[in-house]
Design an enzyme around this catalytic site. Sequence first.
Site, PDB file in Angstrom:
ATOM      1  N   ASP A 130      39.529  34.746  42.039  1.00 53.50           N
ATOM      2  CA  ASP A 130      40.325  35.564  41.806  1.00 53.50           C
ATOM      3  C   ASP A 130      40.205  37.110  42.377  1.00 53.50           C
ATOM      4  O   ASP A 130      41.591  37.664  41.432  1.00 53.50           O
ATOM      5  CB  ASP A 130      40.766  34.793  40.742  1.00 53.50           C
ATOM      6  CG  ASP A 130      39.802  35.711  38.962  1.00 53.50           C
ATOM      7  OD1 ASP A 130      38.792  36.093  39.763  1.00 53.50           O
ATOM      8  OD2 ASP A 130      40.198  35.345  37.892  1.00 53.50           O
ATOM      9  N   SER A 131      39.128  37.543  41.889  1.00 51.63           N
ATOM     10  CA  SER A 131      39.134  39.022  42.310  1.00 51.63           C
ATOM     11  C   SER A 131      40.331  38.952  43.802  1.00 51.63           C
ATOM     12  O   SER A 131      40.202  40.192  44.343  1.00 51.63           O
ATOM     13  CB  SER A 131      37.748  39.344  43.021  1.00 51.63           C
ATOM     14  OG  SER A 131      36.550  38.853  43.865  1.00 51.63           O
ATOM     15  N   LYS A 150      35.671  27.372  39.425  1.00 57.79           N
ATOM     16  CA  LYS A 150      35.239  28.201  38.370  1.00 57.79           C
ATOM     17  C   LYS A 150      36.047  28.522  37.128  1.00 57.79           C
ATOM     18  O   LYS A 150      37.352  28.625  37.592  1.00 57.79           O
ATOM     19  CB  LYS A 150      34.441  29.107  38.857  1.00 57.79           C
ATOM     20  CG  LYS A 150      34.153  30.387  38.700  1.00 57.79           C
ATOM     21  CD  LYS A 150      33.318  31.485  38.882  1.00 57.79           C
ATOM     22  CE  LYS A 150      33.858  32.595  39.496  1.00 57.79           C
ATOM     23  NZ  LYS A 150      34.818  33.301  38.063  1.00 57.79           N
ATOM     24  N   GLU A 209      36.646  30.043  33.410  1.00 54.98           N
ATOM     25  CA  GLU A 209      36.300  31.741  32.399  1.00 54.98           C
ATOM     26  C   GLU A 209      36.339  30.999  30.858  1.00 54.98           C
ATOM     27  O   GLU A 209      37.229  30.454  30.875  1.00 54.98           O
ATOM     28  CB  GLU A 209      36.838  32.963  33.138  1.00 54.98           C
ATOM     29  CG  GLU A 209      36.498  33.715  34.251  1.00 54.98           C
ATOM     30  CD  GLU A 209      37.650  35.028  34.183  1.00 54.98           C
ATOM     31  OE1 GLU A 209      37.747  35.604  32.956  1.00 54.98           O
ATOM     32  OE2 GLU A 209      37.594  35.589  35.352  1.00 54.98           O
ATOM     33  N   GLU A 225      28.487  37.470  33.504  1.00 53.19           N
ATOM     34  CA  GLU A 225      29.045  38.743  34.169  1.00 53.19           C
ATOM     35  C   GLU A 225      29.073  39.954  33.091  1.00 53.19           C
ATOM     36  O   GLU A 225      28.810  39.443  32.346  1.00 53.19           O
ATOM     37  CB  GLU A 225      30.298  38.804  34.752  1.00 53.19           C
ATOM     38  CG  GLU A 225      30.616  39.572  34.647  1.00 53.19           C
ATOM     39  CD  GLU A 225      32.109  39.870  35.908  1.00 53.19           C
ATOM     40  OE1 GLU A 225      32.754  38.964  36.621  1.00 53.19           O
ATOM     41  OE2 GLU A 225      32.540  40.818  36.576  1.00 53.19           O
TER      42      GLU A 225
HETATM   43  O1  KIV Z   1      36.625  36.693  40.761  1.00 49.90           O
HETATM   44  C1  KIV Z   1      35.417  37.198  41.731  1.00 49.90           C
HETATM   45  O2  KIV Z   1      34.964  37.028  42.575  1.00 49.90           O
HETATM   46  C2  KIV Z   1      34.760  35.973  40.632  1.00 49.90           C
HETATM   47  C3  KIV Z   1      32.960  36.633  41.209  1.00 49.90           C
HETATM   48  C4  KIV Z   1      32.865  38.263  40.330  1.00 49.90           C
HETATM   49  C5  KIV Z   1      31.736  36.347  39.649  1.00 49.90           C
HETATM   50  O3  KIV Z   1      34.237  35.967  39.186  1.00 49.90           O
END
Ligand code: KIV
Length: 285
Positions: free
Chosen positions: A49-50, A118, A120, A187
Amino acid sequence: MSAIRPSRKRNIASIRAQKGGEPIIALTAYTAMMAEILDPHVDVILVGDSVGTVLHGHETTIPVTVDDMIFHGRSVARANLKALLVIDIPFGSFEASPEQAYQTASRILKETGADAVKMEGGVTQAPTIEFLVNRGVPVMAHIGLRPQAVRATGGYRIVGKTNDECIDLLEDARAVANAGAFSVVLEGVVESLAAEITRTIDIPTIGIGASPDCDGQVLVTEDMLGMFDKTAKFVRRFANLRAVISDAVSDYAREVRDGSFPAEAETYSADKPVTPLPIKKSGGQ
Ligand code: KIV
């Protein structure tokens, strides 16, 4: 010199089997083009989500939507990856209940063809991870510095500088492992704590700003390619693409202005037959 990895398709079992062995190599991608470039070199491609901060100009990942993740996830999946494709579940689309998380995760998997999601969260999200895993959704957990929680935690803080933080994070790591996550991103974690977590849980840890003492590493690709002026201390720039792009664009602008581009070689003339352009991989034609 680059090392090309074996070209077998990665799966959940092969990533789990890298615990304590060959380091897991992971990077982010948001487009088919980038995924195609990364794929021969990595075990995991993460549509993080980056994407909200890297491509869309948001200050945090909080505004990113499920539709955004599906849009970019589908693009990356079109690269036909050998790497394991993991897609982030964005803020606000899973926290209310395990059922909400299942709706979101199943939609992401169905509409993109990704291998896993993924999510969090540690102890608080462990029941949700168990719920998803029991229903066939492979989950990579993400603990430590959680970008989706920055509003609540007051910013991007490294975790593990106090005893209480160490105890809490160890509990998070054990909880997600016991809940059935197949791996966990650590992280922004201090080295001694990352090492202790990696030693005590039986699933691979994938570090970002969490020292070499993890079972693998992940970075945001645009960070390690040097696309940003400023990056966190834990980023190593393996290239300086910002400068490369800026120089190329400056050359282009100069050559258009002085009339040297386009030249004869880049121009179609009526007396020569035009070669048809291929439909795919034709530089965006
Ligand atoms: O959103 C993302 O790119 C991430 C990575 C930096 C682990 O969670």
